[in-house]
Design an enzyme around this catalytic site. Structure first.
Site, short mmCIF file in Angstrom:
data_model
loop_
_atom_site.label_atom_id
_atom_site.label_comp_id
_atom_site.label_asym_id
_atom_site.label_seq_id
_atom_site.Cartn_x
_atom_site.Cartn_y
_atom_site.Cartn_z
N ARG A 147 0.86 -1.19 0.00
CA ARG A 147 0.00 0.00 0.00
C ARG A 147 0.89 1.24 0.00
O ARG A 147 1.65 1.47 0.93
CB ARG A 147 -0.92 -0.01 1.23
CG ARG A 147 -1.94 1.14 1.21
CD ARG A 147 -3.02 0.93 2.24
NE ARG A 147 -2.55 1.09 3.61
CZ ARG A 147 -3.26 0.79 4.69
NH1 ARG A 147 -4.48 0.28 4.56
NH2 ARG A 147 -2.77 0.98 5.89
N LYS A 150 -4.83 4.40 9.35
CA LYS A 150 -5.81 4.77 8.35
C LYS A 150 -6.90 5.61 8.98
O LYS A 150 -7.39 5.30 10.07
CB LYS A 150 -6.42 3.50 7.72
CG LYS A 150 -7.05 3.73 6.37
CD LYS A 150 -7.41 2.40 5.73
CE LYS A 150 -8.01 2.63 4.35
NZ LYS A 150 -8.42 1.35 3.71
N SER A 188 -12.48 -4.28 0.27
CA SER A 188 -12.75 -3.86 1.64
C SER A 188 -14.24 -3.68 1.85
O SER A 188 -14.91 -3.03 1.04
CB SER A 188 -12.04 -2.53 1.94
OG SER A 188 -10.64 -2.68 1.90
#
Length: 212
Positions: free
Chosen positions: A43, A141, A112
């Site tokens: 990521r 996050k 997700s």
């Protein structure tokens, strides 16, 4: 490239170079894999495309050496360019159905989700697995949606594809997922934020095995 029918999602590591505090990404990932990580998701939300590509190539070389899947977060183009095993998409990213059409049937598509409806839709759209969370408060996050262990269990029961729990999971709270029957746990800081990455992965893997 691994068959998506034989993926072990047990200890799923999501990268975040910020939590490494300057340590080398590749050697850190190698330590994590040696400790039991079975899937790596790269990521890089704030990295230029060329830099992302270069990093992904290096990570691809590492994961290929250890024969574990490499998933690219969001960037379908990067996943294709470096021959990754698949892509992971959020609810605001490219639709899973479109990603499936582009990638074909042999590469992984993860999505997700945070509700039963999203999980069922992801499966219908061709997802190979779903990430469900956030289970706990997470510092890596922002703008996450809360999912209780009870809802996680309900989501797990609503789909046939593997379910990976994510969001603030660590050594002290992983036991709270006991009884949810999830196929894996996805973590960032609980491994990459620790001084001894290999040992952190090893102990977290053992804890998850105990409840699974």
């Amino acid at each position: 490239m691994k068959s998506n029918k034989n993926i072990n999602f047990g200890l799923y590591l999501v990268t975040d170079r910020d939590v490494l505090n300057g340590r080398d990404l590749i050697s850190s990932l190698a330590d994590a894999i040696k400790g039991g990580v079975s899937v790596v998701q790269l990521r890089e939300k704030h990295t230029a495309s060329r830099d992302f590509y270069d990093i992904a190539l290096a990570v691809r070389e590492l994961t290929a050496r250890y024969d574990i899947p490499l998933i690219i977060n969001d960037r379908l183009d990067i996943a294709q360019a470096i021959g990754a095993d698949g892509v992971h998409l959020g609810q605001s990213d490219l639709p899973a159905q479109v990603a499936r059409e582009i990638l074909g049937k042999n590469q992984l598509v993860g999505v997700s989700t945070a509700t039963v409806e999203e999980a069922v839709q992801a499966e219908s759209d061709g997802a190979d697995y779903i990430g469900v969370g956030a289970l706990f408060k997470t510092g890596t996050k922002s703008n996450t949606r809360q999912v209780t262990p009870e809802l996680l269990k309900e989501i797990k029961g609503s789909v046939e594809i593997p379910v990976v729990a994510i969001g603030g999971i660590n050594h002290s709270n992983v036991e709270e997922l006991d009884g949810t029957s999830v196929d894996g746990i996805a973590v960032v800081s609980a491994i990459l934020g620790k001084e001894d990455i290999k040992q952190a992965a090893k102990s977290l893997h053992a804890k998850f095995q105990d409840i699974n």
